[in-house]
Design an enzyme around this catalytic site. Structure first.
Site, mmCIF file in Angstrom:
data_model
loop_
_atom_site.group_PDB
_atom_site.id
_atom_site.type_symbol
_atom_site.label_atom_id
_atom_site.label_comp_id
_atom_site.label_asym_id
_atom_site.label_seq_id
_atom_site.Cartn_x
_atom_site.Cartn_y
_atom_site.Cartn_z
ATOM 1 C CE LYS A 107 5.939 20.994 9.100
ATOM 2 N NZ LYS A 107 4.507 21.165 9.375
ATOM 3 C CB CYS B 169 5.271 19.326 2.846
ATOM 4 S SG CYS B 169 4.813 19.411 4.595
ATOM 5 C CB VAL C 25 0.640 22.904 -0.828
ATOM 6 C CG1 VAL C 25 0.004 23.404 -2.117
ATOM 7 C CG2 VAL C 25 -0.345 22.004 -0.072
ATOM 8 C CB THR C 26 3.689 25.128 1.351
ATOM 9 O OG1 THR C 26 4.628 24.809 2.403
ATOM 10 C CG2 THR C 26 2.303 25.268 1.934
ATOM 11 C CE LYS D 137 3.904 14.952 3.660
ATOM 12 N NZ LYS D 137 4.060 16.097 4.554
ATOM 13 C CG ASP E 80 1.330 17.235 2.711
ATOM 14 O OD1 ASP E 80 1.282 16.011 2.523
ATOM 15 O OD2 ASP E 80 2.133 17.773 3.498
ATOM 16 C CD GLN F 206 25.176 25.644 -4.834
ATOM 17 O OE1 GLN F 206 26.293 25.225 -4.587
ATOM 18 N NE2 GLN F 206 24.226 25.786 -3.920
#
Ligand code: C5J
Length: 238
Positions: free
Chosen positions: A135, A165, A160-161, A132, A27, A205
């Site tokens: 997002k 997205c 971005v961002t 698309k 994007d 994690q």
């Protein structure tokens, strides 16, 4: 594969398997990045997004030079908005909504000037452009088929961002079995805190969604790949 085709990343080294790597550019559209455009009209500082342009241009050049496919995405909707759910169209009270007239044409509408990718990062012939409506780059698009047909297992994710997205796409990709490395200086957010935490969330994690490294770490590994190994049977943009 040489030793350098492994990226020193967080939380651990990230190998680039020859022929299985794609660079995804999310994007990088005028509506989000141009001064005077939709993003700025919502009160955002577009310079926070624009600082990704230079490192991303370098990363794209490195990928192209090695035959690593570059896949671009654009968030946007059909002119009749039939692919834009009311819950997306009507939320909040922005000064301008999707489909309204903006400085660069109707906001986030396919075919409008503002919907397209900024000149600095324009796709070259043969590169895939995924349009698309959401997002995530996998939702209601042909991205899965494109990646599967090319044998891609490993994604370098940029654009971005960071927390919207990029994050959504990384989460979708992770659930589909792709290994994702988010390139930290090639993703951007209007909100520095969201950007920082967004990157931390990816690699926390033990790499719950993926890996993080900057372009200075990724480019040497990319250019250590054997050139031209990636299958060329990607489906170009419609
Ligand atoms: C947003 C995007 N932020 N590309 N779109 O609405 O992240």
């Amino acid at each position: 594969m040489t030793e350098r085709a492994t990226v020193p990343a967080t939380p651990s080294e990230f190998p680039l398997p020859p022929g299985q790597v794609a660079l995804v550019v999310i994007d990088m559209q005028r509506d989000f990045l141009l001064p005077g455009g939709f993003g700025e009209s919502l009160g955002n500082d577009v310079s926070l997004l624009r600082q990704t342009i230079e490192p991303l241009a370098g990363l794209i050049a490195a990928a192209r030079s090695m035959g690593v496919p570059v896949i671009h995405t654009r968030e946007g909707h059909l002119p009749d908005l039939s692919d834009c759910p009311p819950a997306k169209l009507n939320r909040g009270e922005p000064s301008a909504r999707i489909g309204d007239p903006g400085a660069f044409g109707r906001i986030l509408i396919r075919g409008e000037y503002g919907h397209d990718i900024i000149d600095e990062l324009a796709p070259i012939p043969g590169e895939v452009v995924i349009d698309k409506p959401g997002k995530g780059a996998f939702y209601a698009t042909e991205l899965s088929e494109v990646l599967e047909s090319a044998g891609i297992t490993t994604l370098l994710v940029t654009g971005v961002t960071t927390e919207v997205c990029v994050h959504t796409t990384v989460r979708e990709a992770n659930d589909r079995g792709y290994r994702c490395l988010v390139v930290s200086d090639c993703v951007g957010s209007y909100f520095p805190e969201f950007h920082r935490v967004g990157l931390e969330m990816v690699a926390a994690q033990g790499g719950i969604f993926g890996w993080v490294a900057d372009s200075a770490a990724v480019v040497p590994a990319l250019t250590a790949l054997p050139a031209g190994q990636t299958p060329l049977n990607l489906t170009p943009a419609k």
